[in-house]
Design an enzyme around this catalytic site. Structure first.
Site, PDB file in Angstrom:
ATOM      1  N   TYR A   1      -0.477   4.920 -20.438  1.00 59.29           N
ATOM      2  CA  TYR A   1      -1.361   4.315 -21.436  1.00 59.29           C
ATOM      3  C   TYR A   1      -2.025   3.080 -20.824  1.00 59.29           C
ATOM      4  O   TYR A   1      -1.367   2.185 -20.321  1.00 59.29           O
ATOM      5  CB  TYR A   1      -0.520   3.938 -22.652  1.00 59.29           C
ATOM      6  N   CYS A   2      -3.350   3.066 -20.851  1.00 61.94           N
ATOM      7  CA  CYS A   2      -4.135   1.897 -20.426  1.00 61.94           C
ATOM      8  C   CYS A   2      -3.794   1.513 -18.977  1.00 61.94           C
ATOM      9  O   CYS A   2      -3.879   2.348 -18.076  1.00 61.94           O
ATOM     10  CB  CYS A   2      -3.912   0.744 -21.392  1.00 61.94           C
TER      11      CYS A   2
END
Length: 590
Positions: A323-324
């Site tokens: 994530y990210c």
């Protein structure tokens, strides 16, 4: 006879009663005492948390921008002078037709259209702020980066100077103060002083949630721990599970429980219910002991988590989610594994709003110039960057929604804080290792070296993203302001394996955390062989609701084999004994 009438019955100006004067004197006295108590507390605290977040003036240190600033200052002086003259104008202006008013939530109160003075203030503000932005865009002799910084600063200035942000020019605030006899102002002052003491704007009541009690409650055990992370194994709820387990790498700039807010919103709980063996990495919030932590350490931690799970469950490979920024790092991890002929440790990779090519990374690129990096070095003197500075940076990207909206609600109106778990998570900051954070900004955001083959090395291995052949699922948010859609799309250009691109409605958080039961938003799928994002969008078809079931179908296509949920599939029952219950200690450390 009323207070408004004299003995002859003629109307006279309202005269407050003795009781009213005593009450408002009490209000002012209480306010003074609150401010005095705060000042004394700060005087006794040598490490006040209310330090300035950053100095925007550092963006305006050349002749062109100085000229812009001088012109803007004169324009605003004229505008403010005009506002202050409105009350003396006779006859009063006619009310504005509400149907013709701009759709701006800040001016939703009826008085902004029905009251002629407030209507003119609103119209004047609109003209002045539009002139400010237009002037900025038309300045000559600016390169693209300088213009972007100036537009960002101009937008921030316009939002800060909105008449809604001032008690004396906000009709709703004035009305609330009168209705509550000043109690709303005292309550707002209490909120403001509390936030100043914390060094952070509060969006929710800090005491409304407790991690592990009413947030991040999916059952599991911490089964592995290093100085950098804890590994959580969640308890299965189905008789059989997918043979290939899943490990999730959340960003270390936030707490992992964005993916486990509550049972209704939890991606973790949902994935477990679908029969997936779920593992979660919980990063440690940085302290002075982590001053020498760099990217290699995070890559090594990802490999360590992958190998730990493979050994525990005796499986050849795992599914992964990044994530990210953890997705960015996961791409580097996969490139390193590919270079070392160990790519088969990972069955698939899913990227949640992650970037590898930062050419179109959006407004965050404004925070990588020399002046900001110099400031960052000063703020990170202990060896880590206090997470509140990063929170302020992200909030500034949506200042109207995440700063001024709450200034008005919390401070001016004195509203109660909403019990919103997402906003609680947003304010639950983590500290960042100073050395690695600077390296990340310079090598990736500023110099964009990750997409240059062999420009970077991790753990002693030069990396080339083109060597990644792992099947990839790439999710982007249509309205993402942290990882813009166009930037996330570049993953499609840099990976060599089979790729599936999915565009989700909403942004960086709501676009990811969208459970099927909520029935919200939509997603688009299209031609994964499209040469450009425009071509993909032209081919895409829309599906209402959550994209999670689509992802689950993709996971099943990679390997649909099942295994009994027993033995080492139960947290703490295998070779890795339980260290503590989920969510663990690291996520609670500040």
């Amino acid at each position: 006879m009323t207070d408004e009438q004299g003995k002859d019955g003629a109307a006279t100006p309202f005269m407050p009663s003795l009781e009213d004067m005593q009450h408002w004197a009490s209000v002012m006295g209480r306010a003074q005492q609150m401010m005095l108590d705060y000042a004394l507390g700060q005087a006794n605290d040598g490490n006040s948390a209310a330090a300035a977040m950053f100095d925007p003036a550092s963006w305006l240190q050349n002749p062109t921008t100085q000229a812009w600033a001088e012109q803007s200052s004169k324009m605003w002086e004229q505008g403010v002078a005009f506002w202050t003259s409105l009350a003396t104008l006779q006859p009063p202006f006619a009310p504005v037709d509400a149907a013709e008013a701009p759709k701006d939530r800040r001016f939703a109160d009826p008085d902004w259209t029905s009251n002629p003075v407030f209507a003119l203030i609103r119209q004047t503000y609109g003209l002045l702020s539009e002139q400010l932005l237009t002037t900025t865009r038309q300045m000559q002799g600016l390169d693209e980066n300088a213009r972007a910084k100036m537009e960002f600063a101009a937008k921030g200035m316009a939002e800060a100077l909105s008449p809604t942000n001032l008690a004396l020019t906000n009709p709703e605030v004035i009305r609330r103060a009168v209705e509550t006899r000043g109690e709303s102002l005292l309550k707002g002052l209490k909120h403001m002083l509390s936030d100043l003491s914390r060094g952070q704007l509060s969006h929710v009541d800090p005491d409304a949630f407790e991690v592990g009690v009413n947030i991040a409650t999916t059952p599991g055990k911490v089964i592995h721990e290093t100085d950098l992370y804890q590994l959580i194994h969640y308890a299965p709820t189905t008789k059989d599970v997918f043979a290939v387990p899943l490990v999730i790498f959340p960003p270390w700039i936030n707490r992992f429980y964005i993916l486990d807010l509550n049972p209704a919103k939890s991606f973790v709980a949902w994935a477990v219910e679908q029969g997936i063996s779920v593992f979660m990495v919980s990063w440690k919030s940085a302290d002075a002991s982590m001053k020498d932590v760099v990217w290699d350490d995070y890559v090594a931690a990802q490999v360590d988590a992958i190998d730990t799970i493979r050994a525990l469950l005796d499986v050849p490979a795992v599914h992964t989610i990044g994530y990210c920024v953890a997705g960015t790092t996961l791409a580097a991890t996969l490139a390193m594994l590919s270079a070392k002929s160990e790519a088969d440790k990972v069955k698939s990779v899913t990227f949640f709003t992650a970037q590898v090519d930062f050419e179109q990374a959006g407004e965050l690129k404004m925070f990588v110039d020399d002046s900001y990096l110099s400031l960052l070095q000063q703020l990170s003197a202990p060896g880590f960057l206090d997470g509140r500075y990063m929170a302020a940076t992200f909030n500034s990207l949506r200042g109207r929604d995440l700063i001024w909206n709450y200034v008005v609600s919390n401070y001016l109106l004195g509203n109660d804080y909403p019990p919103f778990d997402l906003l609680y998570w947003n304010g639950d900051t983590t500290n960042l290792p100073a050395k690695w954070h600077r390296q990340y900004l310079v090598d990736l955001y500023r110099d964009n070296r990750l997409v240059v083959p062999n420009s970077l090395s991790v753990c002693g291995t030069p990396i080339d993203l083109r060597k990644i052949e792992t099947p990839a699922y790439i999710q982007a948010g249509r309205e993402d302001h942290i990882a813009p859609l166009a930037s996330v799309w570049r993953l499609m250009d840099n990976l060599s394996g089979p790729k599936t691109f999915l565009l989700a409605g909403s942004g960086h958080i709501a676009g990811v955390v969208n459970p099927p039961a909520a029935g919200k938003y939509q997603y688009w799928t299209g031609d994964n062989a499209a040469a450009t994002l425009d071509a993909f969008q032209a081919s895409a078809s829309e599906t209402k609701g959550s994209w999670w079931p689509h992802w689950l179908g993709w996971i099943a296509e990679q390997d649909g084999a099942k295994a009994p949920a027993k033995g080492s599939r139960i947290p703490g029952k295998g070779a890795r004994k339980a260290i503590e219950d989920a969510p663990g200690r690291y996520v609670k450390q500040r």
